[in-house]
Design an enzyme around this catalytic site. Structure first.
Site, PDB file in Angstrom:
ATOM      1  N   ARG A 164     -13.805  -7.396 -10.554  1.00 34.48           N
ATOM      2  CA  ARG A 164     -13.978  -6.660  -9.289  1.00 34.48           C
ATOM      3  C   ARG A 164     -14.795  -5.384  -9.498  1.00 34.48           C
ATOM      4  O   ARG A 164     -14.695  -4.742 -10.551  1.00 34.48           O
ATOM      5  CB  ARG A 164     -12.596  -6.369  -8.674  1.00 34.48           C
ATOM      6  CG  ARG A 164     -11.880  -7.674  -8.349  1.00 34.48           C
ATOM      7  CD  ARG A 164     -10.533  -7.458  -7.730  1.00 34.48           C
ATOM      8  NE  ARG A 164     -10.629  -6.877  -6.413  1.00 34.48           N
ATOM      9  CZ  ARG A 164      -9.591  -6.511  -5.689  1.00 34.48           C
ATOM     10  NH1 ARG A 164      -8.362  -6.666  -6.177  1.00 34.48           N
ATOM     11  NH2 ARG A 164      -9.750  -5.986  -4.492  1.00 34.48           N
ATOM     12  N   SER A 213       0.836  -1.211   0.000  1.00 35.01           N
ATOM     13  CA  SER A 213       0.000   0.000   0.000  1.00 35.01           C
ATOM     14  C   SER A 213       0.870   1.261   0.000  1.00 35.01           C
ATOM     15  O   SER A 213       0.607   2.219  -0.728  1.00 35.01           O
ATOM     16  CB  SER A 213      -0.880   0.022   1.255  1.00 35.01           C
ATOM     17  OG  SER A 213      -1.814  -1.013   1.211  1.00 35.01           O
ATOM     18  N   SER A 236     -13.359   1.188   2.912  1.00 28.85           N
ATOM     19  CA  SER A 236     -12.376   0.909   1.858  1.00 28.85           C
ATOM     20  C   SER A 236     -11.361   2.029   1.757  1.00 28.85           C
ATOM     21  O   SER A 236     -11.692   3.167   1.409  1.00 28.85           O
ATOM     22  CB  SER A 236     -13.075   0.728   0.505  1.00 28.85           C
ATOM     23  OG  SER A 236     -12.104   0.742  -0.517  1.00 28.85           O
ATOM     24  N   ASP A 245      -6.744  -7.970   4.868  1.00 24.94           N
ATOM     25  CA  ASP A 245      -6.045  -8.865   3.940  1.00 24.94           C
ATOM     26  C   ASP A 245      -5.493 -10.119   4.620  1.00 24.94           C
ATOM     27  O   ASP A 245      -4.965 -11.005   3.954  1.00 24.94           O
ATOM     28  CB  ASP A 245      -4.882  -8.120   3.269  1.00 24.94           C
ATOM     29  CG  ASP A 245      -5.391  -7.072   2.280  1.00 24.94           C
ATOM     30  OD1 ASP A 245      -6.514  -7.242   1.759  1.00 24.94           O
ATOM     31  OD2 ASP A 245      -4.662  -6.094   2.029  1.00 24.94           O
ATOM     32  N   ARG A 302      -2.876 -14.158  -2.084  1.00 22.67           N
ATOM     33  CA  ARG A 302      -2.957 -14.446  -0.640  1.00 22.67           C
ATOM     34  C   ARG A 302      -3.534 -15.835  -0.371  1.00 22.67           C
ATOM     35  O   ARG A 302      -3.261 -16.428   0.673  1.00 22.67           O
ATOM     36  CB  ARG A 302      -3.744 -13.353   0.083  1.00 22.67           C
ATOM     37  CG  ARG A 302      -3.084 -11.981  -0.052  1.00 22.67           C
ATOM     38  CD  ARG A 302      -3.486 -11.020   1.037  1.00 22.67           C
ATOM     39  NE  ARG A 302      -3.221  -9.653   0.615  1.00 22.67           N
ATOM     40  CZ  ARG A 302      -2.035  -9.047   0.643  1.00 22.67           C
ATOM     41  NH1 ARG A 302      -0.978  -9.690   1.086  1.00 22.67           N
ATOM     42  NH2 ARG A 302      -1.906  -7.803   0.236  1.00 22.67           N
ATOM     43  N   ARG A 345       1.559   4.338  -3.001  1.00 22.35           N
ATOM     44  CA  ARG A 345       1.342   5.747  -2.669  1.00 22.35           C
ATOM     45  C   ARG A 345       2.627   6.563  -2.828  1.00 22.35           C
ATOM     46  O   ARG A 345       2.577   7.739  -3.209  1.00 22.35           O
ATOM     47  CB  ARG A 345       0.794   5.862  -1.247  1.00 22.35           C
ATOM     48  CG  ARG A 345      -0.684   5.400  -1.181  1.00 22.35           C
ATOM     49  CD  ARG A 345      -1.064   4.929   0.207  1.00 22.35           C
ATOM     50  NE  ARG A 345      -2.489   4.661   0.372  1.00 22.35           N
ATOM     51  CZ  ARG A 345      -3.091   3.504   0.050  1.00 22.35           C
ATOM     52  NH1 ARG A 345      -2.402   2.512  -0.495  1.00 22.35           N
ATOM     53  NH2 ARG A 345      -4.387   3.345   0.259  1.00 22.35           N
TER      54      ARG A 345
HETATM   55  C1  S3P Z   1      -5.568  -1.369   0.055  1.00 22.09           C
HETATM   56  C2  S3P Z   1      -6.798  -1.389   0.650  1.00 22.09           C
HETATM   57  C3  S3P Z   1      -7.562  -2.625   0.878  1.00 22.09           C
HETATM   58  C4  S3P Z   1      -6.685  -3.869   0.761  1.00 22.09           C
HETATM   59  C5  S3P Z   1      -5.777  -3.806  -0.434  1.00 22.09           C
HETATM   60  C6  S3P Z   1      -4.879  -2.597  -0.376  1.00 22.09           C
HETATM   61  C7  S3P Z   1      -4.903  -0.061  -0.158  1.00 22.09           C
HETATM   62  O1  S3P Z   1      -8.591  -2.710  -0.073  1.00 22.09           O
HETATM   63  O2  S3P Z   1      -7.489  -5.017   0.704  1.00 22.09           O
HETATM   64  O3  S3P Z   1      -4.981  -4.970  -0.490  1.00 22.09           O
HETATM   65  O4  S3P Z   1      -3.691  -0.039  -0.434  1.00 22.09           O
HETATM   66  O5  S3P Z   1      -5.578   0.970  -0.023  1.00 22.09           O
HETATM   67  P1  S3P Z   1     -10.023  -2.025   0.164  1.00 22.09           P
HETATM   68  O6  S3P Z   1      -9.842  -0.576   0.151  1.00 22.09           O
HETATM   69  O7  S3P Z   1     -10.868  -2.505  -0.992  1.00 22.09           O
HETATM   70  O8  S3P Z   1     -10.496  -2.562   1.483  1.00 22.09           O
END
Ligand code: S3P
Length: 481
Positions: free
Chosen positions: A159, A59, A208, A360, A438, A63
């Site tokens: 998705r 993540s 989310s 996750d 995963r 970013r």
């Molecule tokens: C993430 C947010 C999560 C997570 C994904 C990474 C992110 O998803 O499951 O692996 O980097 O913002 P959601 O925002 O759909 O919960």
């Protein structure tokens, strides 16, 4: 031709109609190599011992590249996760004008285009398997005056994208998406950005971080104040990093809800960033060391951001022995080394309130539950149905295939553990991973704690988040000669 191939073809017509492009077509069937599955068997192994450092946080890596691309000047990033998902974001940002390079020592350099400076890419942006690339980049593009086609693999193309299309449409962007199951809006899709975009106040309908981040990133090139209300707090890496780059972000709390206000059109300052290790990758080793007798493993440099570290508390409540050593801060994020020793687990009822902080990690928690004494009950996991696979259905089938009794409800699994007896293993079956990294890694851990080994149908997707997973696992589980 598979279903995703068909969708790409439809997308090509749709995209050409929208932007009048003739050549190159925004979506082309030949753009994607057919996926060749790579089956593998994970066998029981001896104790996990020694010390490892897991790769950079996925993540945070996305970013770092995205905000680096929005700053003017050079951002340097060390510890970046070099998994396929993050590389998809890097390629997309390059295609829209950022200059992104890697030194031999692993340092990444991002020369940004500045807020508002994204260029029209020459061809479709391929997000591969990566939901984070998809949703964050859609947010970024939504407030630029460019038109972008987005594609992904068969998993990503299933998705739901409506969750970002809705708020970004309110900001003025327009979308033509492919129809998915049950009326969902899916990839491939075409996004026409709005310039200027309109600032909105948006209350997240689901917990989310991707949706939150998409709106905030769209807010970067939007005049005025963009507000996101999070009734249930999710990972806060975007907020931390936006502040680090110099954006003006006001965050207040009302009851449990967080209200995030971003002032648009800041001048972001390039940064020197270090990405901490990914707690979601460490999770597989935490569970493996807990399950395999005699293990004593130290996992160095693990991100311990409270919005991500839920698994540690849940495993401890089940009886795990996890010691936090040398808590410190790396790149604006809390980090620690974790020493994990084998321990017997007992089943618990997992509090749904912890779900966002370990969303996750449930597939591997289910494996821990399968070896615990008694029953583990989980609820509040609706979001797991729209990850890289439907993780409730996929894990229920996977655990049944290795001999575990599982009940699947709408929003969770109830798992009856073996009380520490090894799992039976897959015998002649193969675990179906549905292009979900995963699931593959969780069932690899199950293999270590099995009698006959666990065969998974495809380990290739592991490279999306943890390219050296298998070699690291072999290195800490030496097998008898
Ligand atoms: C993430 C947010 C999560 C997570 C994904 C990474 C992110 O998803 O499951 O692996 O980097 O913002 P959601 O925002 O759909 O919960």
């Amino acid at each position: 031709m598979g279903p995703s191939g068909r969708r790409i073809k439809n997308g090509a017509r749709l995209a050409m109609h929208l932007c009048g492009c003739q050549s190159p077509a925004p979506f082309q069937e030949d753009d994607r190599m057919p996926h060749t599955p790579s089956p593998q068997t994970f066998r029981p192994a001896g104790p996990l011992r020694g010390s490892i450092a897991v790769p950079g946080d996925k993540s945070i890596s996305h970013r770092a590249l995205i905000l680096g691309a929005m700053a003017v000047g050079e951002t340097r990033v060390s510890g970046l996760l070099e998994g396929e998902d993050v590389l998809a974001s890097a390629a997309a940002l390059r295609a829209m004008g950022a200059d992104i390079t890697r030194d031999d020592d692993g340092t990444w350099h991002v020369h940004g285009v500045g807020v508002g400076g994204l260029l029209q890419p020459a061809s479709a942006i391929d997000c591969g398997n990566s939901g984070t690339s998809a949703r964050l980049l859609m947010g970024l593009v939504a407030s630029h005056g460019i038109t972008v086609s987005f594609t992904g693999d068969a998993s990503l193309s299933k998705r739901p994208m409506g969750r970002v299309i809705d708020p970004l449409s309110l900001m003025g962007a327009s979308f033509t998406a492919s129809p998915g199951a049950n009326g969902t809006q899916c990839f491939p899709l075409m996004l026409e950005g709005a310039h200027p975009a309109v600032p909105i106040t948006y209350r997240l309908p689901m917990p989310s971080a991707q949706v939150k981040s998409a709106v905030l990133l769209a807010g970067l090139n939007t005049p005025g104040i963009t507000t996101v209300i999070e009734p249930v707090p999710t990972r806060d890496h975007s907020e931390r990093m936006l502040r680090g780059f110099g954006a003006q972000l006001d965050i207040t709390q009302e009851d449990r809800a967080r209200i995030i206000r971003l002032t648009g059109q800041p001048e972001l300052q390039p940064q020197d960033l270090t990405v901490p290790g990914d707690p979601s990758s460490a999770a597989f080793f935490m569970v493996a060391a807990t399950l395999v007798e005699g293990s004593d493993l130290t996992i160095r440099n693990v991100g311990m951001n409270p919005t991500r570290a839920g698994l540690v508390g849940v495993l401890r409540a089940m009886g795990a022995d996890i010691e936090e050593l040398e808590p410190r801060e790396v790149g604006g994020e809390p980090v620690a080394d974790l020493r994990v020793r084998h321990a017997a687990l007992k089943g618990i009822e997992v509090d749904p309130a912890v779900v966002p902080s370990m969303v996750d990690e449930f597939p591997v928690l289910f494996v821990a539950a399968a070896l615990a004494e008694g029953t583990t009950v989980t609820r509040g996991l609706d979001e797991l149905r729209v990850k890289e696979s439907d993780r409730l259905a996929t894990m229920a089938a996977a655990l049944e295939a290795v001999g575990i009794r599982v009940e699947e409800s709408e929003d969770g699994l109830t798992i009856h553990g073996t009380g520490g007896e090894p799992l039976r293993g897959t015998a002649n079956a193969r675990i179906k991973t549905h292009l979900d990294h995963r699931i593959a890694m969780s069932m690899a851990v199950a293999g270590l704690a099995s009698r006959d080994g666990v065969e998974v149908d495809d380990v290739a997707p592991i490279a999306t988040s943890f390219p050296r997973f298998e070699s690291m696992l072999s290195a800490v589980t030496p097998r008898p000669a």
